[in-house]
Enzyme design. Structure first.
Site, PDB file in Angstrom:
ATOM      1  N   ASP A  37     -12.130   9.023  -9.642  1.00 12.61           N
ATOM      2  CA  ASP A  37     -11.831  10.346  -9.652  1.00 12.61           C
ATOM      3  C   ASP A  37     -12.112  11.097  -8.601  1.00 12.61           C
ATOM      4  O   ASP A  37     -12.947  12.430  -8.507  1.00 12.61           O
ATOM      5  CB  ASP A  37     -12.479  11.161 -11.074  1.00 12.61           C
ATOM      6  CG  ASP A  37     -11.735  12.363 -11.335  1.00 12.61           C
ATOM      7  OD1 ASP A  37     -10.677  12.716 -10.505  1.00 12.61           O
ATOM      8  OD2 ASP A  37     -12.185  13.067 -12.080  1.00 12.61           O
ATOM      9  N   ARG A  90      -4.797  14.728  -2.061  1.00 14.99           N
ATOM     10  CA  ARG A  90      -4.410  16.034  -1.945  1.00 14.99           C
ATOM     11  C   ARG A  90      -3.307  16.177  -0.941  1.00 14.99           C
ATOM     12  O   ARG A  90      -2.826  17.441  -0.622  1.00 14.99           O
ATOM     13  CB  ARG A  90      -5.700  16.729  -1.046  1.00 14.99           C
ATOM     14  CG  ARG A  90      -7.087  16.554  -1.788  1.00 14.99           C
ATOM     15  CD  ARG A  90      -6.728  17.491  -3.177  1.00 14.99           C
ATOM     16  NE  ARG A  90      -8.126  17.413  -3.675  1.00 14.99           N
ATOM     17  CZ  ARG A  90      -8.358  17.647  -5.185  1.00 14.99           C
ATOM     18  NH1 ARG A  90      -7.184  17.496  -6.014  1.00 14.99           N
ATOM     19  NH2 ARG A  90      -9.644  17.596  -5.616  1.00 14.99           N
ATOM     20  N   HIS A 111      -7.713  11.235  -5.855  1.00 11.82           N
ATOM     21  CA  HIS A 111      -6.929  12.661  -5.440  1.00 11.82           C
ATOM     22  C   HIS A 111      -6.898  12.676  -3.974  1.00 11.82           C
ATOM     23  O   HIS A 111      -7.934  12.769  -3.357  1.00 11.82           O
ATOM     24  CB  HIS A 111      -7.762  14.042  -5.867  1.00 11.82           C
ATOM     25  CG  HIS A 111      -7.666  13.987  -7.315  1.00 11.82           C
ATOM     26  ND1 HIS A 111      -6.592  14.525  -8.103  1.00 11.82           N
ATOM     27  CD2 HIS A 111      -8.520  13.810  -8.431  1.00 11.82           C
ATOM     28  CE1 HIS A 111      -6.835  14.491  -9.222  1.00 11.82           C
ATOM     29  NE2 HIS A 111      -8.076  13.900  -9.820  1.00 11.82           N
TER      30      HIS A 111
HETATM   31 ZN   LIG Z   1      -9.032  14.796 -14.681  1.00  6.85          ZN
HETATM   32 ZN   LIG Z   2      -8.863  13.644 -11.607  1.00  8.91          ZN
END
Ligand SMILES: [Zn+2]
Ligand SMILES: [Zn+2]
Length: 459
Positions: free
Chosen positions: A320, A77, A75
């Site tokens: 993640d 962002r 991520h």
């Molecule tokens: Zn997820």
């Molecule tokens: Zn995620």
């Protein structure tokens, strides 16, 4: 960006990688020591006692060389939450962690559900230059789970999206999931599912079990993940399309994926570093740094996940990496955001969880953190329209002559305490803060150009 601009920026990147490097005495994937010569963005020679006139020399004695790591699940962002991370800060963190390619999840603001937004993210990645950024496109418009996003337009865009995910949300509607799998089958895309049956996790705060009872927080049952994974494996088989399961976290999920693979179905899966090392017992501190989706599970789940990555049932490790601004994370458990940073510690955590335990060797790490995620993201040069270009986005290749010079040099003998203040990520929400972990990334090369040298950003 027009095609003529693209060409000129490729020429620039070839000039930047024009420096010749001679790396002495490294151990590719933990094997016998060898020298490597990098010229023009490629590995041109390997062997003992090599010389190269005018080359920059790097002493790699005692270091393991791995193909540059590839993350299927990051991520970044940006756009929207630049207070938590930007493409620049996130890809700097990635380079420091040994990554040369990351897949940027679609839950930005605006959502990456159109060609315009994915091209913006892709372009920001090229400008930053620390690693290749492959945008993941949303499956449904606005991540709202009601109608498909512009999957074909994102695939045809300059960003060449191949993986689609509503990550953060589950595509819980079975018919919509079927349609998505059918749609991407035509161009060889992959649907990456955040497997979480929403009706079973309403208000859930941590793994449902002894700890949730003890702490009086709403539990998150394993079946909420497993039921969706089982359903999606069946749907993928029915449609003949490719499913990728994000962040597998339970022993039952590993069993279901093992079963689906035994049928020959096109199912792949990832596990995060934190699910390989941490358990829900940490929640007893009520420290929201341990609040994550899916939640930390039990020691028995951790054992099953390690066994799954060791035997290849789980294809790869994906971070993640989920940076959050302090005000969203340093608050009460119930209101804190879900998520942990992970790019800068991933390889070290895998070292601790898988290599130090004897479950995986370095060749296995190269496979699970580079070759296999590159293949799932179609970055392995096996197909696609980018494959013919010398500056195509090819990752995960073995460190041998002809391969792109994407690699990480890692000191397995180092040990240090994780200090988030040293991290390049804009956010500090690492659950490994204060923990002693093995190893250190010494250098990362992207197409022959160092992004990290001496354990620090090269620029
Ligand atoms: Zn997820
Ligand atoms: Zn995620």
């Amino acid at each position: 960006m027009t095609s003529s601009q693209l060409t000129s920026s490729q020429v620039t990147s070839s000039q930047l990688s024009g420096q010749t490097w001679l790396i002495k005495g490294v151990q590719p994937a933990g094997g016998p020591a060898t020298d490597l010569i990098l010229v023009g963005g490629r590995i041109t020679e390997t062997g003992q006692g090599l010389t190269a006139t005018g080359a920059q020399v790097l002493d790699g004695t005692g270091l393991i060389a791995l193909p540059g790591l590839v993350d299927l699940h990051t991520h970044l962002r940006e756009p929207g939450r630049e207070d938590a991370e930007t493409v620049l800060t996130g890809t700097r963190a990635a380079a420091l962690g040994g990554f040369t390619a990351v897949h940027a999840m679609a839950n930005t603001e605006p959502v990456a559900d159109t060609a315009g937004v994915v091209e913006q993210i892709w372009r920001l990645g090229r400008q930053a230059g620390f690693c290749d950024v492959r945008p993941v496109g949303a499956v449904t418009a606005g991540l709202e789970g009601s109608r498909l996003a512009e999957l074909g337009a994102m695939a045809d865009s300059a960003a060449q999206v191949r993986i689609f995910s509503d990550d953060g949300h589950c595509v819980s509607d079975a018919l919509l999931m079927r349609r998505a799998l059918e749609y991407v089958k035509a161009f060889g895309g992959v649907i990456a599912q955040h497997a979480q049956e929403p009706r079973l996790t309403d208000g859930a705060q941590l793994n449902e079990g002894e700890m949730s009872g003890l702490l009086g927080l709403a539990g998150w049952p394993a079946v909420a993940e497993e039921a969706i994974i089982a359903r999606d494996c069946l749907l993928a088989a029915h449609v003949g399309s490719a499913l990728h399961v994000c962040h597998v976290s339970t022993a039952g999920s590993v069993e279901i994926i093992r079963w689906a693979k035994s049928k020959g179905w096109r199912v792949t899966a990832e596990v995060t570093p934190h699910h390989l090392l941490l358990t829900d017992e940490l929640a007893a501190s009520y420290n929201p740094v341990y609040k994550v989706n899916p939640p930390l599970r039990t020691p028995a789940d951790v054992d099953a996940l390690r066994a799954g990555i060791a035997d290849g049932t789980i294809d790869c490790v994906a971070t993640d990496h989920a940076p959050h601004a302090a005000e969203d994370k340093e608050t009460e458990w119930q209101v804190a955001a879900f998520g942990m940073t992970g790019l800068e510690t991933a390889l070290r955590v895998v070292h601790a969880a898988m290599v130090e335990t004897g479950l995986l060797d370095w060749a296995g790490v190269a496979d699970r953190m580079s070759a296999r995620p590159a293949a799932i993201g179609q970055l392995d040069g096996s197909g696609g329209r980018g494959a013919a270009s010398p500056f195509a986005l090819v990752h995960g290749r073995p460190l041998e002559p002809g391969s792109p010079a994407n690699l990480v040099l890692y000191d397995p003998a180092a040990r240090s305490v994780v200090d988030p203040a040293q991290h390049a990520s804009q956010s500090r929400n690492t659950p490994f803060a204060g923990m002693e972990l093995p190893g250190q990334v010494i250098a990362t090369f992207l197409r022959g150009e160092p992004t990290v040298l001496d354990g620090k950003l090269a620029r």
